[in-house]
Motif scaffolding. Sequence first.
Motif, PDB file in Angstrom:
ATOM      1  N   GLN A  79      43.182 -39.359  25.415  1.00  0.00           N
ATOM      2  CA  GLN A  79      44.509 -39.821  25.043  1.00  0.00           C
ATOM      3  C   GLN A  79      44.530 -41.339  25.106  1.00  0.00           C
ATOM      4  N   GLN A 141      44.141 -37.309  31.376  1.00  0.00           N
ATOM      5  CA  GLN A 141      44.335 -37.843  30.033  1.00  0.00           C
ATOM      6  C   GLN A 141      43.053 -38.430  29.446  1.00  0.00           C
ATOM      7  N   SER A 176      44.455 -33.899  28.590  1.00  0.00           N
ATOM      8  CA  SER A 176      45.737 -34.177  27.954  1.00  0.00           C
ATOM      9  C   SER A 176      46.334 -32.888  27.379  1.00  0.00           C
ATOM     10  N   ALA A 177      46.990 -32.972  26.241  1.00  0.00           N
ATOM     11  CA  ALA A 177      47.598 -31.784  25.654  1.00  0.00           C
ATOM     12  C   ALA A 177      46.550 -30.743  25.266  1.00  0.00           C
ATOM     13  N   LEU A 275      55.668 -32.211  20.957  1.00  0.00           N
ATOM     14  CA  LEU A 275      54.484 -32.207  20.101  1.00  0.00           C
ATOM     15  C   LEU A 275      54.758 -31.448  18.809  1.00  0.00           C
ATOM     16  N   VAL A 303      49.508 -36.805  19.991  1.00  0.00           N
ATOM     17  CA  VAL A 303      49.235 -36.819  21.435  1.00  0.00           C
ATOM     18  C   VAL A 303      49.176 -38.251  21.950  1.00  0.00           C
ATOM     19  N   THR A 306      52.393 -39.854  23.047  1.00  0.00           N
ATOM     20  CA  THR A 306      53.104 -39.394  24.242  1.00  0.00           C
ATOM     21  C   THR A 306      52.821 -40.337  25.412  1.00  0.00           C
ATOM     22  N   TRP A 319      51.353 -34.197  30.835  1.00  0.00           N
ATOM     23  CA  TRP A 319      50.300 -33.191  30.701  1.00  0.00           C
ATOM     24  C   TRP A 319      49.624 -33.030  32.062  1.00  0.00           C
TER      25      TRP A 319
END
Length: 539
Positions: A79, A141, A176-177, A275, A303, A306, A319
């Motif tokens: 990220q 992340q 992360s996501a 998202l 992403v 964010t 996250w």
Amino acid sequence: MITDLIVLFSLVSLVRGITSAPTVKLDSAIVYGTVNDSLTKFLGIPFAKPPARFTAAELVAPYRGTVDARKYGFLCPQQQVSPPETGIDEITAIINGTPELRVAPGVESEDCLTINIIRPAFTSVKGRLPVVVWIHGGAYQIGDTASYDEMGSKLVKRSISLRKPMIYVSTNFRLSAYGFLGGQEIFQEGNGNLGLRDQRLALKWVNRYINAFGGDKTKVTLWGQSSGSISTGLQIFSNGGDNEGLFRAVFMMSGSPLPIGNITKGNGQTGYDGLVADTGCSGSNDTLTCLRSLPFPVLKAAVDRTQNLFSYQSLALLWHPSVDGVFMENNTQTLLPQGKFANVPIVSGTCDDEGTLFGLSSLNITTEEQFRQYISSVWLPRIPASELEQLWSLYPSNSASGSPFDTGEKNALTPQFKRVSAFIGDSIQHGPRRFLLQEASKRTKVWSYLTKRAKNTTGIGAYHGSDLVLGVADDNLIHFVSDLDPNTGVGVYWPPYISESPRLYTFPEVGRPLITLDTYRASEINYLTNLSLAHPFVL
């Protein structure tokens, strides 16, 4: 003709390079590594089948043919983070030089689940050396394994010189996501906490294959730092506290299990919904399928927009791990007093000024009103305002009371910086560590340390990660991996931590370690812990 000869020469060189390399046999495959000085390395070995996006990974199929393990694998998608501008060269250099604070260099791929082994070159299959498995930090992340190659190599060499040789293992996991997407949709599929489950899968790979590299699968220690340390802590709670024989001890640096909320509530659903909206999936009948089908650059761009660890929200992460009913059955604050965790020896330590690096993200907070707004809206939104009155006095605006601690009026980058840093450090690091050890010491053997070694660092003092950078506990880690005891036989004896006498192995600013009591800032930390216990996450 010349071109053909060049190609032929390159192929011959490649074959010679592989055939002269050290090898191990995994299933019916031959794995080729590299040898360098006193070390042998096997890098970038896939431990899982290429995982589908937002789906739990599966252990790799039996190996066949040959596996080229001479370089690290692809990065798991990172990220984007934006380090703060402090105007202090020393701080900028620390941030840029610390792997857990910067996006790793290299090529990203969603097919990134690889594992790496660094071992003494003399290791034989019959040797059966103890193993340490490294889980990197990066606020869930960012982070990778190649960035810690020098650290792992140095540690194995040091273990050889101490006559306690060991094997170092590092593993990639989704971030992360990509690894910690929450929401009702993810919960219904049972696909939460994928990053933690990737780690667990890597441990199962170690259990199956490490003997082939000369390791002892019954002598595996988990070692993590920052979010990697929190991850190792959460591994002891998974599966109802049954560690499945995958590890026998845990060494945690600057990170203990934090209270976690339900995957369908709070940031879990907020992150998912945000998202979906930002990628144009809102109009889809199946938003999760839409997210899975997005081109990677589109998903990555969303992403990256964010919040990150250097955003205003700092470590109030979007996250992160959560209660998902699969990997984590309940909040750690509930499981810990119930004894629902793996009964293994634990070392957990912190740096004195854990919060300063993350206080840099809120340098725009300069007034009493802004401080109170920041704490109540970002960090403690579930707490009634009436219960926060004590906090304002426990964490006063007087710079001499803040972090970096014990530095007087120095290091006050803004009128509220040291105050914010003290709160973050106690909330995220010192408080959870103390709660873990107070409870875990009732059931298993634990040790704890505190380091003040980098106290003279401008602005940030004995900052988060300074223990890892300086290697203050390297020898203790090696002895712990080998003997399940962090004592080295040199200097002061490091006693176990017990609630009645919570003794710390303390690294002072200068000089040899000494023993102190874990009673610093008792009023502040007790207040924060009790506040959290009184207002648990709604499950």
